[in-house]
Design an enzyme around this catalytic site. Sequence first.
Site, PDB file in Angstrom:
ATOM      1  N   GLY A  11       0.907  -1.239   0.031  1.00 27.77           N
ATOM      2  CA  GLY A  11       0.091  -0.021  -0.065  1.00 27.77           C
ATOM      3  C   GLY A  11       1.059   1.165  -0.057  1.00 27.77           C
ATOM      4  O   GLY A  11       2.023   1.396  -0.091  1.00 27.77           O
ATOM      5  N   PHE A  12       0.190   2.512  -0.117  1.00 28.37           N
ATOM      6  CA  PHE A  12       1.035   3.562   0.026  1.00 28.37           C
ATOM      7  C   PHE A  12       1.748   3.707   1.201  1.00 28.37           C
ATOM      8  O   PHE A  12       2.983   4.064   1.068  1.00 28.37           O
ATOM      9  CB  PHE A  12      -0.144   4.720   0.393  1.00 28.37           C
ATOM     10  CG  PHE A  12       0.262   6.257   0.226  1.00 28.37           C
ATOM     11  CD1 PHE A  12       1.283   6.786  -0.353  1.00 28.37           C
ATOM     12  CD2 PHE A  12      -0.405   7.092   1.107  1.00 28.37           C
ATOM     13  CE1 PHE A  12       1.656   8.103  -0.137  1.00 28.37           C
ATOM     14  CE2 PHE A  12      -0.134   8.079   1.591  1.00 28.37           C
ATOM     15  CZ  PHE A  12       1.192   8.875   0.675  1.00 28.37           C
ATOM     16  N   ASN A  33      -2.451  -8.631   0.976  1.00 27.76           N
ATOM     17  CA  ASN A  33      -3.301  -9.468   0.224  1.00 27.76           C
ATOM     18  C   ASN A  33      -3.803  -8.781  -1.147  1.00 27.76           C
ATOM     19  O   ASN A  33      -4.620  -9.318  -2.016  1.00 27.76           O
ATOM     20  CB  ASN A  33      -4.638  -9.952   0.983  1.00 27.76           C
ATOM     21  CG  ASN A  33      -5.537  -8.642   1.432  1.00 27.76           C
ATOM     22  OD1 ASN A  33      -5.423  -7.725   1.087  1.00 27.76           O
ATOM     23  ND2 ASN A  33      -6.965  -8.979   1.861  1.00 27.76           N
ATOM     24  N   GLY A  37      -3.756  -2.587  -2.117  1.00 27.14           N
ATOM     25  CA  GLY A  37      -2.455  -2.677  -2.373  1.00 27.14           C
ATOM     26  C   GLY A  37      -1.938  -2.657  -3.923  1.00 27.14           C
ATOM     27  O   GLY A  37      -2.759  -3.469  -4.640  1.00 27.14           O
ATOM     28  N   LYS A  92     -13.049  -6.489   9.547  1.00 28.89           N
ATOM     29  CA  LYS A  92     -12.183  -7.617  10.269  1.00 28.89           C
ATOM     30  C   LYS A  92     -10.848  -7.677  10.114  1.00 28.89           C
ATOM     31  O   LYS A  92     -10.124  -7.858  11.151  1.00 28.89           O
ATOM     32  CB  LYS A  92     -12.689  -8.905   8.872  1.00 28.89           C
ATOM     33  CG  LYS A  92     -13.894  -9.548   9.189  1.00 28.89           C
ATOM     34  CD  LYS A  92     -14.192 -10.440   8.036  1.00 28.89           C
ATOM     35  CE  LYS A  92     -13.547 -11.638   8.021  1.00 28.89           C
ATOM     36  NZ  LYS A  92     -13.714 -12.540   6.958  1.00 28.89           N
ATOM     37  N   ASN A 100      -4.881 -11.228  15.469  1.00 29.26           N
ATOM     38  CA  ASN A 100      -3.825 -12.310  14.669  1.00 29.26           C
ATOM     39  C   ASN A 100      -2.433 -11.817  14.920  1.00 29.26           C
ATOM     40  O   ASN A 100      -1.484 -12.520  15.426  1.00 29.26           O
ATOM     41  CB  ASN A 100      -4.086 -12.655  13.586  1.00 29.26           C
ATOM     42  CG  ASN A 100      -5.272 -13.265  13.172  1.00 29.26           C
ATOM     43  OD1 ASN A 100      -5.542 -14.498  14.016  1.00 29.26           O
ATOM     44  ND2 ASN A 100      -5.967 -13.544  12.064  1.00 29.26           N
ATOM     45  N   TYR A 146     -14.724   1.753   9.590  1.00 31.18           N
ATOM     46  CA  TYR A 146     -13.272   2.024   9.703  1.00 31.18           C
ATOM     47  C   TYR A 146     -13.068   2.707  11.175  1.00 31.18           C
ATOM     48  O   TYR A 146     -12.231   2.371  11.727  1.00 31.18           O
ATOM     49  CB  TYR A 146     -13.054   3.223   8.651  1.00 31.18           C
ATOM     50  CG  TYR A 146     -11.503   3.505   8.721  1.00 31.18           C
ATOM     51  CD1 TYR A 146     -10.494   2.530   8.238  1.00 31.18           C
ATOM     52  CD2 TYR A 146     -10.991   4.886   8.734  1.00 31.18           C
ATOM     53  CE1 TYR A 146      -9.377   2.803   8.080  1.00 31.18           C
ATOM     54  CE2 TYR A 146      -9.663   5.148   8.831  1.00 31.18           C
ATOM     55  CZ  TYR A 146      -8.793   4.082   8.336  1.00 31.18           C
ATOM     56  OH  TYR A 146      -7.483   4.458   8.269  1.00 31.18           O
ATOM     57  N   TYR A 160      -3.377  -6.255  25.137  1.00 29.73           N
ATOM     58  CA  TYR A 160      -2.319  -6.749  25.162  1.00 29.73           C
ATOM     59  C   TYR A 160      -1.056  -6.168  25.934  1.00 29.73           C
ATOM     60  O   TYR A 160      -0.341  -6.890  26.380  1.00 29.73           O
ATOM     61  CB  TYR A 160      -1.836  -7.204  23.741  1.00 29.73           C
ATOM     62  CG  TYR A 160      -2.449  -8.401  23.060  1.00 29.73           C
ATOM     63  CD1 TYR A 160      -3.848  -8.654  22.966  1.00 29.73           C
ATOM     64  CD2 TYR A 160      -1.740  -9.561  22.753  1.00 29.73           C
ATOM     65  CE1 TYR A 160      -4.387  -9.846  22.233  1.00 29.73           C
ATOM     66  CE2 TYR A 160      -2.106 -10.725  22.403  1.00 29.73           C
ATOM     67  CZ  TYR A 160      -3.807 -10.683  22.121  1.00 29.73           C
ATOM     68  OH  TYR A 160      -4.143 -11.905  21.494  1.00 29.73           O
ATOM     69  N   ARG A 187      -9.774   9.470  -2.422  1.00 28.76           N
ATOM     70  CA  ARG A 187      -9.296  10.506  -1.535  1.00 28.76           C
ATOM     71  C   ARG A 187      -9.003  11.746  -2.249  1.00 28.76           C
ATOM     72  O   ARG A 187      -8.753  11.897  -3.443  1.00 28.76           O
ATOM     73  CB  ARG A 187      -7.827   9.972  -0.674  1.00 28.76           C
ATOM     74  CG  ARG A 187      -8.441   9.188   0.500  1.00 28.76           C
ATOM     75  CD  ARG A 187      -7.598   9.235   1.385  1.00 28.76           C
ATOM     76  NE  ARG A 187      -6.777   7.758   1.020  1.00 28.76           N
ATOM     77  CZ  ARG A 187      -5.916   7.089   1.476  1.00 28.76           C
ATOM     78  NH1 ARG A 187      -5.490   7.453   2.847  1.00 28.76           N
ATOM     79  NH2 ARG A 187      -5.194   6.168   0.907  1.00 28.76           N
TER      80      ARG A 187
HETATM   81  N1  UDP Z   1     -13.168  15.535  -0.858  1.00 26.81           N
HETATM   82  C1  UDP Z   1     -13.689  16.307  -2.113  1.00 26.81           C
HETATM   83  N2  UDP Z   1     -13.498  15.640  -3.170  1.00 26.81           N
HETATM   84  C2  UDP Z   1     -13.232  14.504  -3.345  1.00 26.81           C
HETATM   85  C3  UDP Z   1     -12.762  13.672  -2.309  1.00 26.81           C
HETATM   86  C4  UDP Z   1     -12.813  14.106  -1.026  1.00 26.81           C
HETATM   87  O1  UDP Z   1     -14.014  17.414  -1.763  1.00 26.81           O
HETATM   88  O2  UDP Z   1     -13.249  14.218  -4.631  1.00 26.81           O
HETATM   89  C5  UDP Z   1     -13.381  15.869   0.524  1.00 26.81           C
HETATM   90  C6  UDP Z   1     -13.939  15.228   1.557  1.00 26.81           C
HETATM   91  O3  UDP Z   1     -15.408  15.393   1.622  1.00 26.81           O
HETATM   92  C7  UDP Z   1     -13.507  15.598   3.030  1.00 26.81           C
HETATM   93  C8  UDP Z   1     -11.811  15.741   2.418  1.00 26.81           C
HETATM   94  O4  UDP Z   1     -11.930  16.389   0.951  1.00 26.81           O
HETATM   95  O5  UDP Z   1     -13.871  16.715   3.329  1.00 26.81           O
HETATM   96  C9  UDP Z   1     -11.076  14.717   2.715  1.00 26.81           C
HETATM   97  O6  UDP Z   1     -11.420  13.557   2.083  1.00 26.81           O
HETATM   98  P1  UDP Z   1     -10.546  12.143   2.007  1.00 26.81           P
HETATM   99  O7  UDP Z   1     -11.524  11.281   1.278  1.00 26.81           O
HETATM  100  O8  UDP Z   1      -9.398  12.451   1.136  1.00 26.81           O
HETATM  101  O9  UDP Z   1     -10.269  11.915   3.436  1.00 26.81           O
HETATM  102  P2  UDP Z   1     -10.794  11.849   4.787  1.00 26.81           P
HETATM  103  O10 UDP Z   1      -9.852  12.905   5.476  1.00 26.81           O
HETATM  104  O11 UDP Z   1     -12.257  12.369   4.523  1.00 26.81           O
HETATM  105  O12 UDP Z   1     -10.735  10.467   5.494  1.00 26.81           O
END
Ligand code: UDP
Length: 312
Positions: A11-12, A33, A37, A92, A100, A146, A160, A187
């Site tokens: 992943g990142f 998995n 990623g 999960k 685990n 999440y 733990y 994101r």
């Molecule tokens: N956001 C947005 N346009 C996009 C994706 C996200 O305006 O295409 C906004 C989202 O509503 C949030 C912020 O950007 O307020 C950050 O979103 P991101 O999904 O990156 O991460 P979060 O901090 O919400 O987990």
Amino acid sequence: MPRVLITGAAGFLGSHLCDRFIAEGYRVVGMDNLLTGNLDNIQHLFPLKEFEFHFHDITKFVHVAGELDYILHFASPASPIDYLKMPIQTLKVGALGTHNLLGLALSKKARMLVASTSEVYGDPLVHPQPESYWGNVNPVGPRGVYDEAKRFLEAITMAYHNFHGLDTRIVRIFNTYGPRMRMEDGRVLPAFFTQAIRGEGLTVFGDGSQTRSFCYVDDLVEGIYRLLLSDHHLPVNIGNPTEITILDFAQEILNLVGNPKAFIDYRPLPVDDPKVRQPDITKARDILNWEPKVDRKEGLARTYEYFKQVVQ
Ligand code: UDP
């Protein structure tokens, strides 16, 4: 040479951590998995004798032969659209996967660092957020899968530590960006760069007045490295306290990319989207002597170089 297991290695964040630990002279076992990623992120490590890769889903029993000195648990879907698509897997991996790995850490007598998140603060009523704030999470909202998985991760890690005496660390990671973010992970930064480069609308959710504070990945990795080697077992925020509205962020990316066809395209605000977010990093400064070094101008320029190569 100490040996470290890194989950979410493709992943990142996991892939950047693999690079850092290899550079520091560790032997690295990467596990993933490949649900979110991508092997492209660690392809360059495969020829190295210090690196091995295990294709494995950590929600199933985890076995690693030989000694382990450290475990860094970074496996999880991490973007809102990923965990909305995979709610059960997200719960999960935070719950069963963490359990685990804690068991593995106990049997290997390894120190374990777990990746928690600013999402444990939910839509915060305290601003900026210190580690002492308990948060404002909606457990039954779409982000709850999440947020609650990560809250459980913290709780079982502390259990733990307290019950078994396991040597543990908990990092609360705030919004982080840099090369290797998945273009389509939804994101805000990958979305805006992809849209700006393609000359499309930058999808600003709501009126764009919500804030985030973005940390460049190298700074985050440095903070995690220091936390692992510290003796502090309570959660520590790692993030960049420089806060910006999402609308201003969109404008910065528009200016940087300079594509005249790109524009701001307002879309509805997702449910339970936190209105503000900014880490209080007093603790990281005091305990780890850490603070971010890369400002947004520099970090965005480096990240743009990456997106220019991957976006068609
Ligand atoms: N956001 C947005 N346009 C996009 C994706 C996200 O305006 O295409 C906004 C989202 O509503 C949030 C912020 O950007 O307020 C950050 O979103 P991101 O999904 O990156 O991460 P979060 O901090 O919400 O987990």
